[in-house]
Design an enzyme around this catalytic site. Structure first.
Site, short mmCIF file in Angstrom:
data_model
loop_
_atom_site.label_atom_id
_atom_site.label_comp_id
_atom_site.label_asym_id
_atom_site.label_seq_id
_atom_site.Cartn_x
_atom_site.Cartn_y
_atom_site.Cartn_z
N LYS A 1 -6.10 -2.32 -5.42
CA LYS A 1 -6.03 -1.71 -6.75
C LYS A 1 -6.90 -2.49 -7.72
O LYS A 1 -7.16 -3.70 -7.54
CB LYS A 1 -4.59 -1.63 -7.29
CG LYS A 1 -3.86 -2.98 -7.45
CD LYS A 1 -4.12 -3.73 -8.74
CE LYS A 1 -3.44 -5.08 -8.77
NZ LYS A 1 -3.97 -6.03 -9.72
N ASP B 1 3.84 -5.12 -7.76
CA ASP B 1 2.67 -4.30 -7.42
C ASP B 1 2.88 -3.49 -6.13
O ASP B 1 2.02 -2.67 -5.78
CB ASP B 1 1.43 -5.18 -7.21
CG ASP B 1 0.89 -5.75 -8.51
OD1 ASP B 1 1.37 -5.35 -9.60
OD2 ASP B 1 -0.01 -6.60 -8.45
#
Ligand code: ATP
Length: 308
Positions: free
Chosen positions: A11, A145
């Site tokens: 990401k 995350d």
């Protein structure tokens, strides 16, 4: 099935707004996650040696610069597999193989990605059939995350980043990532952010999502998105790794629509108009001092997905 392979993306944070330090040691965040086409692969296999005395979960890691990745119970993929087995209420065995392409300690959530991939792979290998909602809950316990690595696409996270709402995007965005030698520790970067704020006598406001950024994403407007990118951790990452100033400047000079440190760094991300521009910029950035290599990618891409 005796082995399942799951592919999982890295990401980049399109916006990372960091609120003041809370009493519990965390920060409130607004975190716009964007999954990009840079993947780790995690294979979960039934152990073949039949050694019942061996550890029930074992892990091997392949790829460049993986020296810092633990091959013990501390590996995030092992922690995820163990948490899944505990949730299912039984002991399970698996050999995990992680093939890493996501830079280690690079601010691209590689460890969290491997944890998400291990959840999907072991859920399948062990025939548990847990729905994605359950995997999301286990993921949130492992790290803030990890749920996004399951979900993929583009999403806004609030709280510690773990409460996620998917965002529609009106197009594909093209990126160049400048990988640095050596990583940066995420807790250290947050600590430096707090220190810099205290030194400047600044109290951070409560974080909110940028309307400009959300509109640019909806409209697929790369130029507007480039101008709206922001990362409150960037001053701290630059303070700890001053060479990143030159890396970011080189990207801007060579026409990037936007440039920022990815998450806690030291990877730098550059948004460009097209795949062709990405290839051109990567060739330039790869030669900048302090940059190990530059790679191209696009986003958004799906989260952890069974590949075979
Ligand atoms: P984030 O962007 O989520 O802050 P990061 O991308 O900067 O994280 P990671 O690559 O996820 O950093 O790794 C951070 C640390 O976590 C590593 O230095 C390593 O010690 C530990 N770790 C545990 N498991 C893994 C894993 N499977 N892959 C990478 N690192 C792992």
């Amino acid at each position: 099935m005796s082995a399942i392979t799951v592919r999982v993306p890295a990401k980049v944070n399109l916006q990372l707004a960091v609120g003041p330090l809370r009493e519990d040691g965390y920060h409130d965040l607004v975190n716009v996650f964007h999954a990009v086409s840079l993947f780790d692969e995690v294979t979960a296999a039934e152990p073949v040696d039949g050694d019942v005395a061996a550890a029930p979960l074992r892990v091997r890691v392949e790829g460049d610069h993986t020296g810092q990745v633990p091959v013990s119970d501390d590996n995030l993929a092992v922690r995820a597999a163990r948490a899944l087995a505990e949730r299912a209420g039984r002991s399970y065995r698996a050999d995990l193989l992680i093939r890493k392409s996501i830079p280690v300690a690079g601010g691209m959530a590689g460890g969290s990605a491997d944890a998400a991939a291990a959840l999907v792979a072991c859920n399948e290998l062990w025939g548990l059939g847990l729905p994605v909602e359950d995997l999301m809950e286990i993921a949130a316990d492992i790290g803030s995350d990890v749920p996004f690595a399951l979900l993929g696409g583009t999403a806004v996270g609030t709280g510690r980043g773990e409460r996620l709402a998917p965002l529609e995007t009106g197009g594909v965005f093209h990126w160049v990532f400048a990988l640095a030698d050596g990583g940066l520790s995420t807790p250290r970067v947050y600590g430096e952010c707090d220190r810099l704020r205290e030194e400047a006598g600044v109290t951070a406001p409560h974080p909110t999502a940028s309307e400009e950024l959300l509109a640019a994403l909806r409209e697929g407007d790369a130029k507007a998105l480039g101008q709206a990118l922001s990362n409150d951790l960037e001053p701290a990452a630059l303070s700890l790794r001053p060479s990143l100033v030159d890396t970011l400047a080189a990207g801007r000079e060579h026409g990037a629509l936007g440039a920022l440190v990815s998450g806690s760094g030291p990877t730098c991300a550059f948004l460009v108009e097209s795949a062709e521009r990405a290839a051109e910029l990567a060739a330039v950035i790869g030669d900048v001092d302090g940059c190990r290599s530059a790679i191209t990618a696009y986003g958004p891409v799906p989260g952890a997905t069974v590949a075979g």
